[in-house]
Design an enzyme around this catalytic site. Sequence first.
Site, PDB file in Angstrom:
ATOM      1  N   LYS A 172       0.910  -1.241  -0.094  1.00  0.00           N
ATOM      2  CA  LYS A 172      -0.179  -0.048   0.112  1.00  0.00           C
ATOM      3  C   LYS A 172       1.020   1.343   0.055  1.00  0.00           C
ATOM      4  O   LYS A 172       1.538   1.604   1.025  1.00  0.00           O
ATOM      5  CB  LYS A 172      -0.880   0.015   1.299  1.00  0.00           C
ATOM      6  CG  LYS A 172      -1.992   1.097   1.131  1.00  0.00           C
ATOM      7  CD  LYS A 172      -2.347   1.670   2.382  1.00  0.00           C
ATOM      8  CE  LYS A 172      -2.053   3.009   3.045  1.00  0.00           C
ATOM      9  NZ  LYS A 172      -1.903   4.007   2.035  1.00  0.00           N
ATOM     10  N   GLY A 225       7.279   5.262   7.742  1.00  0.00           N
ATOM     11  CA  GLY A 225       6.241   6.357   7.811  1.00  0.00           C
ATOM     12  C   GLY A 225       6.379   7.051   9.187  1.00  0.00           C
ATOM     13  O   GLY A 225       7.501   7.005   9.675  1.00  0.00           O
ATOM     14  N   THR A 229       1.937   6.705  13.449  1.00  0.00           N
ATOM     15  CA  THR A 229       1.527   5.514  12.854  1.00  0.00           C
ATOM     16  C   THR A 229       1.977   4.257  13.328  1.00  0.00           C
ATOM     17  O   THR A 229       1.728   3.341  13.208  1.00  0.00           O
ATOM     18  CB  THR A 229       1.414   5.886  11.267  1.00  0.00           C
ATOM     19  OG1 THR A 229       1.227   7.097  11.044  1.00  0.00           O
ATOM     20  CG2 THR A 229       0.520   5.041  10.698  1.00  0.00           C
ATOM     21  N   CYS A 281      13.354  11.822   5.477  1.00  0.00           N
ATOM     22  CA  CYS A 281      13.461  11.405   6.699  1.00  0.00           C
ATOM     23  C   CYS A 281      14.841  11.854   7.406  1.00  0.00           C
ATOM     24  O   CYS A 281      15.036  11.912   8.617  1.00  0.00           O
ATOM     25  CB  CYS A 281      12.942   9.943   7.075  1.00  0.00           C
ATOM     26  SG  CYS A 281      14.088   8.796   5.971  1.00  0.00           S
TER      27      CYS A 281
HETATM   28  P1  NDP Z   1       2.309   8.366   7.799  1.00  0.00           P
HETATM   29  O1  NDP Z   1       2.656   7.528   8.999  1.00  0.00           O
HETATM   30  O2  NDP Z   1       0.979   9.172   7.909  1.00  0.00           O
HETATM   31  O3  NDP Z   1       1.828   7.379   6.494  1.00  0.00           O
HETATM   32  C1  NDP Z   1       2.726   6.196   6.347  1.00  0.00           C
HETATM   33  C2  NDP Z   1       1.995   4.966   5.562  1.00  0.00           C
HETATM   34  O4  NDP Z   1       1.192   4.391   6.460  1.00  0.00           O
HETATM   35  C3  NDP Z   1       1.209   5.550   4.432  1.00  0.00           C
HETATM   36  O5  NDP Z   1       1.026   4.849   3.522  1.00  0.00           O
HETATM   37  C4  NDP Z   1      -0.233   5.681   5.457  1.00  0.00           C
HETATM   38  O6  NDP Z   1      -1.345   5.604   4.500  1.00  0.00           O
HETATM   39  C5  NDP Z   1      -0.112   4.529   6.084  1.00  0.00           C
HETATM   40  N1  NDP Z   1      -0.858   4.326   7.182  1.00  0.00           N
HETATM   41  C6  NDP Z   1      -1.513   5.387   7.949  1.00  0.00           C
HETATM   42  N2  NDP Z   1      -2.308   4.948   9.001  1.00  0.00           N
HETATM   43  C7  NDP Z   1      -2.065   3.569   8.942  1.00  0.00           C
HETATM   44  C8  NDP Z   1      -2.509   2.515   9.881  1.00  0.00           C
HETATM   45  N3  NDP Z   1      -3.325   2.748  10.853  1.00  0.00           N
HETATM   46  N4  NDP Z   1      -1.973   1.206   9.661  1.00  0.00           N
HETATM   47  C9  NDP Z   1      -1.169   1.162   8.490  1.00  0.00           C
HETATM   48  N5  NDP Z   1      -0.814   1.983   7.694  1.00  0.00           N
HETATM   49  C10 NDP Z   1      -1.247   3.361   8.067  1.00  0.00           C
HETATM   50  O7  NDP Z   1       3.496   9.015   7.148  1.00  0.00           O
HETATM   51  P2  NDP Z   1       3.684   9.821   6.293  1.00  0.00           P
HETATM   52  O8  NDP Z   1       2.961   9.230   4.733  1.00  0.00           O
HETATM   53  O9  NDP Z   1       2.885  11.230   6.560  1.00  0.00           O
HETATM   54  O10 NDP Z   1       5.256  10.008   5.896  1.00  0.00           O
HETATM   55  C11 NDP Z   1       5.996  10.951   6.448  1.00  0.00           C
HETATM   56  C12 NDP Z   1       6.589  10.185   7.672  1.00  0.00           C
HETATM   57  O11 NDP Z   1       7.320   9.097   7.221  1.00  0.00           O
HETATM   58  C13 NDP Z   1       7.608  11.189   8.279  1.00  0.00           C
HETATM   59  O12 NDP Z   1       7.498  10.772   9.848  1.00  0.00           O
HETATM   60  C14 NDP Z   1       8.844  10.760   7.886  1.00  0.00           C
HETATM   61  O13 NDP Z   1       9.994  11.163   8.906  1.00  0.00           O
HETATM   62  C15 NDP Z   1       8.561   9.038   7.749  1.00  0.00           C
HETATM   63  N6  NDP Z   1       9.561   8.682   6.927  1.00  0.00           N
HETATM   64  C16 NDP Z   1      10.620   7.598   7.729  1.00  0.00           C
HETATM   65  C17 NDP Z   1      11.721   7.036   6.836  1.00  0.00           C
HETATM   66  C18 NDP Z   1      12.451   6.227   7.478  1.00  0.00           C
HETATM   67  O14 NDP Z   1      13.356   5.481   6.387  1.00  0.00           O
HETATM   68  N7  NDP Z   1      12.931   6.248   8.669  1.00  0.00           N
HETATM   69  C19 NDP Z   1      11.533   7.414   5.361  1.00  0.00           C
HETATM   70  C20 NDP Z   1      10.657   8.332   4.773  1.00  0.00           C
HETATM   71  C21 NDP Z   1       9.806   8.959   5.796  1.00  0.00           C
HETATM   72  P3  NDP Z   1      -2.033   7.080   3.995  1.00  0.00           P
HETATM   73  O15 NDP Z   1      -0.990   8.046   3.386  1.00  0.00           O
HETATM   74  O16 NDP Z   1      -2.942   6.797   2.998  1.00  0.00           O
HETATM   75  O17 NDP Z   1      -2.665   7.911   5.243  1.00  0.00           O
END
Ligand code: NDP
Length: 482
Positions: A172, A225, A229, A281
């Site tokens: 997803k 993410g 989350t 990130c």
């Molecule tokens: P989110 O945590 O909002 O979302 C990440 C993914 O999880 C999306 O596909 C989202 O779907 C999905 N998601 C949301 N809620 C749920 C749930 N309850 N159960 C399972 N999946 C869920 O992050 P962002 O998309 O806003 O991305 C930014 C974040 O990602 C920042 O905090 C960044 O630091 C982090 N990140 C970390 C990296 C790493 O390698 N450590 C690399 C890149 C980013 P939807 O978008 O449809 O809500």
Amino acid sequence: MEPILNYINGAFLPSTSGLTLETVNPATGQPITTLPRSSAEDVGLATKAALKAAPTWANTTMEERMVWLHRIADALEEEAETIAQLESMDTGKPISLARSVDAPRSVSNFRFFAEFGREHVEPTFADHGAVNHVHRSPIGCVGLITPWNLPLYLLTWKIAPALLMGNTIVAKPSELTPMTANHLAKILTKLNFPKGVFNLVHGLGPEVGQAIVEHPEIRGLSFTGGTATGKIVAATAAPMFKKLSLELGGKNATIVLDDAPLEEMMDGIVRASFTNSGQVCLCGSRVLVDASIYDRFKSMFVEAINNIVVGDPSLEETVMGTVISKDHQAKVESYIELGQDEGGVVLTGGSAATCPVKGVAAEGAFLRPTVIEGLSHTARTATEEIFGPVVTLHSFNSEQEALDMANATDYGLAGSVWTADAKRGYAFAQGMDTGIVWVNTWLNRDLRTPFGGVKQSGVGREGGAWSLNFFSELTNICVKQP
Ligand code: NDP
């Protein structure tokens, strides 16, 4: 543009409910196309397909799977320009960045793991008259959940090792950036990739993501993410004893020591701060500078930032495009306000209202790169992840103080140290409570190395052998000749 559909068992399908969402171009505020608003039912169908395909895929040899990864890499490479265009349109990142980073890295993720497979051996240990064989099996069906900042880059970073190790996939992408994952599905169809091995379900995180996490037959989950989350994912998956990899948020420090040759290093420090509008990130969002060079650093830093061309992502000369959405722009602006309420002074940039970007649509989610000084290193603005083009600037009086400041957040993903003395930088780096530290460079990635964070930045590592370990189960088979 034609609507995006789920990709299940090799077929493009709408959501079972028929509901859709829109994906919007953040530079114009205009919808690009629709995507399915899927549900647990769609995740169920995708998982069923993945489980059905699992035994046949697991029984292919690693050599055969390596050939597949190379084929996918070749096809992605042929379509690199299309991928860059789609990614730029979906995320608002400059086309130059999508061409130089997102598209080629998606190719190299497949190519790297295809080659890395050659080094895959089952270690053996002989003792007590018996031989122990460390045998790897696939986990089975794995769930891959990825964010919007580097959509295909991060998704392929998981898909390639998962396939190599013989797993089938339910993935997803973020609902904000579904276009390149959809394009990958089209490429797999053209290649006649085995049906059901890779499945893609689009929709909202709390609906589709949560259904993947909860599905009892998805035995492994790789999630990238936000930390909030990640907590939900961990709380749901842990009682089911799923194999779990969490790559979460960061509040990374960039430390500039007193001997750093600023003229030489300024470009790297600015890039570390604002690449992809600060939405990587690994970006350094807290810049800690030795007090003896603080004023000189500040004026050079601000001057360099003022030269960043912010504008239409489709133009070659644009260096910084938009943030991901109007909602995210409002969140970032609220942090710029908070920074001022906390006593900070904006040195450059600021909210779109006070610092408009000329020549772009008013509906676009544009912000100028922003620097705030004068904050305590424990202020909320300096410790919470903003994930936008906002950097706080602080000074320190000793290396120990710099280290204490660098480590004073709940996060521990990455950091960078800048100094004329590489040995000094290496020694400093060892005191940093993070998963990754760069000395005099940033985002210099060797895909063989471990990637991941400590504290609230995640659990586990991916990359090289760590990815192979995550995407496989180990069985120690101890054999004694009769
Ligand atoms: P989110 O945590 O909002 O979302 C990440 C993914 O999880 C999306 O596909 C989202 O779907 C999905 N998601 C949301 N809620 C749920 C749930 N309850 N159960 C399972 N999946 C869920 O992050 P962002 O998309 O806003 O991305 C930014 C974040 O990602 C920042 O905090 C960044 O630091 C982090 N990140 C970390 C990296 C790493 O390698 N450590 C690399 C890149 C980013 P939807 O978008 O449809 O809500």
